[in-house]
Every structure is written in C-alpha cells, then in structure tokens.
Design a protein around this motif. Structure first.
Motif, PDB file in Angstrom:
ATOM      1  N   VAL A 145      -0.194   4.816 -42.178  1.00 47.42           N
ATOM      2  CA  VAL A 145       0.243   5.278 -43.559  1.00 47.42           C
ATOM      3  C   VAL A 145       0.829   3.861 -43.956  1.00 47.42           C
ATOM      4  N   ARG A 146       1.581   3.305 -43.360  1.00 45.46           N
ATOM      5  CA  ARG A 146       2.429   2.095 -43.819  1.00 45.46           C
ATOM      6  C   ARG A 146       1.311   1.093 -44.471  1.00 45.46           C
TER       7      ARG A 146
ATOM      8  N   CYS B  21      -4.682  10.302 -43.405  1.00 54.02           N
ATOM      9  CA  CYS B  21      -3.311   9.817 -42.936  1.00 54.02           C
ATOM     10  C   CYS B  21      -2.579  11.047 -43.265  1.00 54.02           C
ATOM     11  N   LEU B  22      -2.472  11.520 -44.439  1.00 46.90           N
ATOM     12  CA  LEU B  22      -1.734  12.679 -44.836  1.00 46.90           C
ATOM     13  C   LEU B  22      -2.298  14.015 -44.213  1.00 46.90           C
ATOM     14  N   LEU B  23      -3.497  13.960 -43.859  1.00 47.80           N
ATOM     15  CA  LEU B  23      -3.997  15.293 -43.271  1.00 47.80           C
ATOM     16  C   LEU B  23      -3.099  15.256 -41.793  1.00 47.80           C
TER      17      LEU B  23
ATOM     18  N   ASN C 101      -4.920   2.190 -35.651  1.00 47.66           N
ATOM     19  CA  ASN C 101      -3.737   2.966 -35.363  1.00 47.66           C
ATOM     20  C   ASN C 101      -4.182   4.642 -35.766  1.00 47.66           C
ATOM     21  N   GLN C 102      -4.808   4.725 -36.871  1.00 46.34           N
ATOM     22  CA  GLN C 102      -5.206   6.056 -37.374  1.00 46.34           C
ATOM     23  C   GLN C 102      -5.812   6.804 -36.292  1.00 46.34           C
TER      24      GLN C 102
ATOM     25  N   GLU D 217      -1.800  17.092 -51.193  1.00 45.96           N
ATOM     26  CA  GLU D 217      -1.867  15.854 -51.683  1.00 45.96           C
ATOM     27  C   GLU D 217      -2.959  15.112 -50.998  1.00 45.96           C
ATOM     28  N   ALA D 218      -3.554  15.347 -49.794  1.00 45.33           N
ATOM     29  CA  ALA D 218      -4.629  14.898 -49.106  1.00 45.33           C
ATOM     30  C   ALA D 218      -5.905  15.466 -49.987  1.00 45.33           C
ATOM     31  N   TYR D 219      -5.939  16.575 -50.295  1.00 43.50           N
ATOM     32  CA  TYR D 219      -7.446  17.181 -51.144  1.00 43.50           C
ATOM     33  C   TYR D 219      -7.479  16.349 -52.318  1.00 43.50           C
TER      34      TYR D 219
END
Length: 791
Positions: A198-199, A213-215, A174-175, A236-238
């Motif tokens: 993400v889920r 996925c936050l990226l 999915n990603q 947050e991804a960092y």
C-alpha cells in the motif's frame, strides 16, 4: 467455515506487458512498410499484446513468431552489440509467452518455462527478466495451491527488486506475499507485506495496485471482526477499480461485501451480493470466481439452516474447482461439505469429506483450513460414537484454532492500518507543500528576470573583448584538432583490420555453433526414440498385469495403488484361480525402470505357466519352484560367479468358500487389520500397532543363496470385515520434502490401523493423499505398490 473472499487475480498484477496501441490491421500495414528488423519484431510483439486478453492461440502465435525470428537474427548477427539486441528481443518474446500462459491459467506450462527466462536474464545481466520469472513462478505455484513454493518464488522476486530498487516490483512482490500468507491463515505476515505494498503504490500513484491492496486490507480487518470498516475498504476498492474500469477487481469487491454481510448475520442480503458477483463472473467466464460465488451462497444457506440447498451449491462449486485444479477452493469447499453433512447427521460421509479436506489443507499448508477440517472430524467421530477419536480431533482443532486468533495478528493489522491512514495524511501534506513550492518558484523567477536585465548592459560592454579572445583560442584549437584527426585516421585503419579478423572469427564460431545445434538435435531425436521404445514396453507390461475387471472378479472388495518410479516398473502384481482358491502375488523386483521390468515379465510368465501346468498350489511350494526358476533363468552361480538379483514377494491363497488364508512370503510381510481375534497356525497373535498385525515372511528373497532354505506356509484365520494388506517398500522408504526423513513402516502401520474400517476406495484416497503430502516436490525414490482386500 468462513466465506471465500476475493483477491485480485495475481497473474494480472504481476506479469503483464503493456496493452498494444492500434488495431491488428494497422499494425500489420506498419510491419509491411518497415525495413528495420528490430522495429518489425517490435510491431509483431504489439500485435501479440493486442490479442493477449482476447485469444490465447493468436497471442501465443505472434509471441512465438517473434521468439523464432529473433533467434535466427541473433545467430546471424554481424557483431556482438547486434547479437545482444536480438537476444534481448528474444527474451522479451519468451517472457510474453509465459505471460500468456499465466493469464490463461496454464500453471504447469509456466513452471516449465520460468527457469529458462531466469537463465536468459542472468546471461543478459538484466535483473528485470529474473524478477519477472520469479513472479510468474509464484503465480503458477499459487494457482496450484503450492503456497510454500509461491512464498519462496515471491521472496526471491522481492530480493532482486530491492537490489535494483524497482519500486513497482517491490510493491507487486509484497502484495502477492500478503495474499499467499492470507490464504495460509498467517494474517500477521499478510498484514506486514500488504502494508508495504500500500505504501509503495500510494507513492507511485498506482490506483490499480492500491485498490487491490484495499481488498486485502478489508479482508484483514474483517478477520478480527471489524465488519463496518471492512465494508468501507471494499467500497473504496470498488470505486478505485471502477475508475480504471477493471471488471475483475469490481467482482472481488462485490464478493467481499457479500462475505462481510454473511459474517454480520445478514445472510439473505449476502446472497443478493453473491448473485451480483456471480453474474459478473459468468459474463467474463471467470471459473475461479464462479466457484467462489457458488461456495459462498452455499455457506449462507447453511447459516439459514437449509443444508440440503447448501450441498447443491457446494457440489457445483467443487465440480468447477476440481475440474480446473483450484486446490485452495477444493480444500475450502470439501471442508464446507463436511460441515453440511455433519448438520444432516450423515456422519460417515462427513468423516470421509473431512479427511479429504485435511489432506488438501496440509498440502497447501493452510492453518485455517486444517482447523476447520479437525473440527469436522471431531463432530463426525462424536456423531459416530467414537468418543476417544473425537477427543483427539478436538485437541487438534483447539491447537490450530488458537493459533489463528493470537494477539500478534491484531497488533500487526492495526499497525498496518495506522500506517495506511498516516500515509493518506502525508499525501495531502505533500500536495499542499507542492503548491507552496510552486508559488515560491514563481517569485524566484520574477526576481531572476529583474537581475538578468541589469546584467545585460554589462555583458554588451564586455562582449567585444571576449569575442577577440575567443578567436585566438579557436585558431590554436584548429591546429591541435588537425593533429588529432591524423592520429584518429591511423587508429581507424588499425581498428578496421581488427574488425576483419573478428568477422572471420565470428564465422568460425557460427559454424561451430551450427554443428553443436546439429549434435543437440541428434541427441534429442535419439532420446525421443529411446523414450518411445520404453513407452511401448510400458504398454506391453500393462497388458501382462491383471485388468481392473479381473481384480474385481477375483478379489472382490479391494483397492490397488500402483505408482511406478519410471515409465516401466519393477514392482508387479498377479492374480490367478485354481479350484476354490484365489491366489494373489505382489512382488518387488531388484531395481526399477527397465532392469526391474525385465524381472517383472519373467515373474509374471512363471506364475501364469505354473498355474496352468501344476496341480499343487500352496504358496510355499510355488515360491520354492519360483526361486529355482529365477536361479536357472538368470544363470546365477554359474562358473563360480554368484548373482543375487532376485524378487521379494508376498503370495496369498484365499479360500473362496470359507475365506481362510494361506500365506508365504519372500522378505515381504502380510499385514492384517481386524477388531476380532486373528490366529496364525492355530495360535492367536496380537497387534503390534493399534489394530494391525504383521505376519512375518521368510527372510530370503527369490534368488541364489549359499544355503537354500525352503519357504513355509502360514495358515491364517481372521474375522469377516477384516482387511489384509500387502505392500512393497517404495511407500515406506520415501523421503519427506525438505527434511529428507523416511516415511517408515511404523507410520504406515499406524495409518492402516486408523482407516481399515473405512470403505476401500476411501482408504486408497487417504493413503495417496498422505504419500503425496509427504513427498511433495521430492523425487519418488522407488516403485510404489499396495493391495488391500476386505475379507
């Protein structure tokens, strides 16, 4: 043009083996002390894993050694169970070889291997190998910019992951689909698949997958103008990448923060972020990341109204992308260069770069890049004063630009983000519920302990009676077991006899398998010899064809496209000079490959000999003599047996003094593109398609016919700057990818009418791009040859 955003490199996410524990020296010592072959191979595999991120050659050497040793053990296995065990080890080693190529950016080699891994998984009944083969195939196609192919492979991986309910691989598939759809500009589909990833990553507690996925989540909300929220997601991804010490992820987070600052109009602050990311890319030798940083710095300088500085950075980025075949970055950077050249009012150069970026965008099917390309084509044609073409390009730009901003995309992104926030709250509630459940369990344990003490006394009272009863049961059971053992002994003797028979059969099978391997080796060696012979024939054929220097000397401003279907070609071209005339021939021999090549050698030999031995050199006279030569050389119509193998050919004589043209054709026309009037045998002719005129040939090829009619000369006058083209039918007969639609002469004539005023090298590039975009993965059905000459 928007900045290129960073996404965590797919190869690292989808296909990696576990990192080996222990140093190579300690692992080698374990290998020397180990006697079990399976354990030995496992240790060698761990050594390969140790080198995976350090040295490709070392890692690949160990994986290949495990593969070969496992194959030998598999062939010499004592039973089926052992054979399957070594086959599984061999498949794992083969998968690791693919991973090594995946990690080090060798997509062509990955694509050569993945189908074999899929077959191994199918034979073993192991769906996991099949999933890994599709994921690696998707990575390689994505790396090459083949987005439709990548989507197809990732979708297969998704289906297999659903079949075996592998949550981790569902998340990976999915990603990666989310990333590819983002590259294509399909943000709605990207948002859906990223939300699914993400889920699953959140449920699994996978920090690395969640951070990557936050990226993407930041990219998607940034696409709809929510820049502050995008930066929050990138930060947050960092932090997530920093927690697991992932350098590549931290680089992409920095790059994306810079891109978002750029979109907010904070261009100098964006350049500072890009330079921080550039230092990380240089330190890790990340060439794709370096190209992205240079491209983005160029965009910020464009926004600061410094297009010359922007062009310097774009050129550096494009050099890296072209050298390493980063198709997505080539398309993006070429489009950005077209925009900078438009700003500098260098419209002719901008138009050429925009055409190139459009061809690349079509090849990777990126809607956003096609929109940018049409915008640059519109600006360039407007700057050149071609307002009709500018209007056509503007309509195309409007069509593609509107498709990028539809409301469905916004709805899907909001749905995904809401789902992500809800899952965060759900995660907190889950942890609180877990604490409550733990407290309940402790109370239940204490209550149970009290009840157990109460029952101990009762058990002591009844225990003696139960023991006596058990002794009686044991006595009965012993008698029954004795009878069963006697029966088992009898069955064991029978099984040993059957095993001896199976061992004998296995030996016979092994002998047969060895014979098959020997025959396979012989066939492969014969094939190598045959291919080597044909390749040598190719070198001979190349020496017979005119060199590039000779073509330039004889034809002047021209281009040549020559793409044989096989190693050798049935199409051929030839030039010669006699007095003040340059004579050009482009021919299509019957068939292609070796049969066609024989005819091509025959044709070139005749033309060379005719030019040397004759003083009459009108095209029609040459064709009449040429046909007689073909009929006699191939013994056509001998003993009542008619053979029609022959050559279709266009022959053009150009007067080097006044540039007048005499043409004669054997089923091959002459094409003329001109803004001025064109006459054929002193009669003005008019275009059939745009600015293109087709001069029809005689309708019979160079071969035996029941009625041999003479060929005719046509005298042609066209203005200076006009283009003449000769082309064989391989271009127009090519089938389209997926739809199997023919390209057709009408499409080719329309393109030539559009581009004939461009420089000849640019025309060649456009035609090659159009042909490759049309064909894609389809097989080339015939030899392709075309020559264009500026009069």
């Amino acid at each position: 043009m928007k900045p290129v955003r960073g996404l965590w490199l797919l190869a690292f996410l989808t296909s990696l083996v576990a990192v080996a524990s222990g140093s190579p020296d300690s692992l080698r010592e374990q290998y020397r002390q180990e006697n079990n072959p399976k354990t030995q191979l496992s240790i060698l595999n761990q050594i390969g894993e140790y080198f995976l991120f350090l040295n490709f050659d070392s890692a690949y050497k160990y994986f290949d050694q495990v593969y070969r040793l496992a194959f030998e053990k598999e062939k010499n296995s004592r039973d089926k169970e052992e054979e399957i065990a070594f086959k599984r080890i061999r498949a794992t080693a083969f998968m690791n070889k693919i991973v090594a190529n995946d990690v080090y950016g060798n997509p062509e080699r990955v694509l050569e291997m993945v189908d074999d891994l899929y077959r191994m998984g199918s034979e073993l009944g192991d769906t996991m190998f099949m999933i890994r083969s599709r994921l690696s195939a998707g990575n390689a196609k994505n790396f090459q910019g083949n987005y439709p192919g990548a989507i197809e492979s990732y979708t297969e991986a998704l289906k297999f992951s659903e079949m075996i309910q592998s949550e981790l691989h569902l998340a990976k598939a999915n990603q990666n689909l989310g990333i590819v759809f983002f590259y294509q500009g399909n943000n709605a589909r990207s948002a859906f698949h990223t939300g699914e990833a993400v889920r699953i990553y959140t449920d699994l507690g996978n920090l690395l997958g969640k951070a990557s996925c936050l990226l993407m989540l930041g990219n998607l909300v940034s696409e709809v103008g929510q820049h502050e929220r995008a930066i929050a997601y990138y930060q947050e991804a960092y932090e997530g990448f920093e927690e697991v010490n992932h350098t590549e992820g931290k680089f992409n987070a920095l790059l994306n923060i810079g891109a978002t600052l750029h979109e907010q109009g904070l261009y100098r602050e964006a350049i500072q972020q890009y330079n921080l990311a550039k230092e990380v890319a240089e330190a890790t030798n990340d060439l794709m990341g370096l190209s992205r940083c240079l491209h983005n710095i160029g965009l910020s300088y464009m926004s600061l109204n410094q297009p010359n500085q922007a062009l310097d950075y774009f050129r550096q980025a494009l050099d890296i992308a072209t050298e390493n075949n980063f198709a997505h970055l080539q398309a993006h950077t070429t489009g950005s260069m077209a925009g900078a050249l438009n700003d500098l009012r260098r419209f002719d150069q901008a138009y050429r770069h925009a055409l190139r970026s459009l061809a690349l965008a079509r090849e990777i099917q990126s809607v956003s890049m096609m929109s940018t390309a049409y915008r640059n084509l519109w600006r360039a044609q407007e700057g050149l004063g071609n307002f009709r073409r500018a209007l056509e390009y503007h309509k195309s730009f409007k069509l593609y630009n509107d498709s990028l901003t539809n409301i469905n995309t916004q709805v899907e992104i909001n749905r995904m983000e809401l789902q992500f926030q809800n899952e965060r709250l759900q995660d907190q509630m889950t942890r609180q519920n877990a604490e409550l459940e733990s407290q309940k369990a402790e109370l239940l344990r204490q209550s149970t302990s009290i009840r157990l003490k109460r029952t101990e006394n009762l058990l002591l009272i009844t225990g003696s009676g139960a023991l006596f009863f058990i002794l009686i049961l044991v006595s009965i059971s012993w008698r029954r077991r004795k009878k069963i053992n006697e029966l088992i002994l009898s069955q064991k003797i029978k099984i040993e006899y059957i095993n001896e028979q199976l061992v004998s059969q296995n030996k016979n099978i092994s002998t047969q398998r060895d014979e098959i391997e020997r025959q396979k080796f012989i066939i492969e060696e014969n094939n190598k010899t045959l291919v080597s012979s044909i390749q040598y024939a190719q070198s001979i054929q190349k020496t017979l064809l005119p060199s590039n220097n000779k073509l330039m000397d004889y034809l002047g401003d021209h281009f040549l496209i020559f793409e044989p279907k096989a190693i050798v070609s049935g199409d051929f071209y030839w030039v010669g000079k006699h007095n003040d005339q340059t004579i050009l021939a482009l021919a299509d021999s019957a068939g292609h490959g070796v049969p066609g090549a024989f005819l091509s050698v025959l044709g070139i030999s005749f033309l060379n000999e005719y030019l040397y031995n004759h003083n009459i050199h009108t095209p029609a006279q040459i064709l009449n003599e040429f046909r007689t030569y073909i009929i006699n050389s191939l013994n056509q119509n001998r003993n009542g047996h008619t053979v029609h193998e022959g050559i279709e050919l266009a022959l053009v004589a150009i007067n080097n003094v006044n540039r007048s043209i005499v043409f004669s054709g054997a089923r091959t026309p002459l094409l003329i593109a001109s803004r001025d009037a064109v006459t054929v045998n002193n009669k003005q002719v008019f275009p059939e398609n745009g600015s293109l005129i087709k001069v029809k040939p005689d309708a019979w090829a160079l071969s035996y016919q029941d009625k041999l009619e003479a060929y005719h000369d046509l005298e042609i006058v066209a203005g200076a700057g006009s283009m003449i083209y000769v082309v064989t039918d391989g271009f127009t007969d090519q089938f389209r990818h997926l739809s199997n639609e023919r390209f057709t002469s009408q499409r080719l004539y329309a393109i030539l009418s559009e581009i004939f005023e461009l420089p000849t090298e640019t025309q060649k590039q456009v035609l090659q791009d159009v042909f490759q975009t049309w064909k894609q993965q389809n097989e080339q059905i015939d030899d392709v040859a075309m020559i264009g000459i500026r009069i």
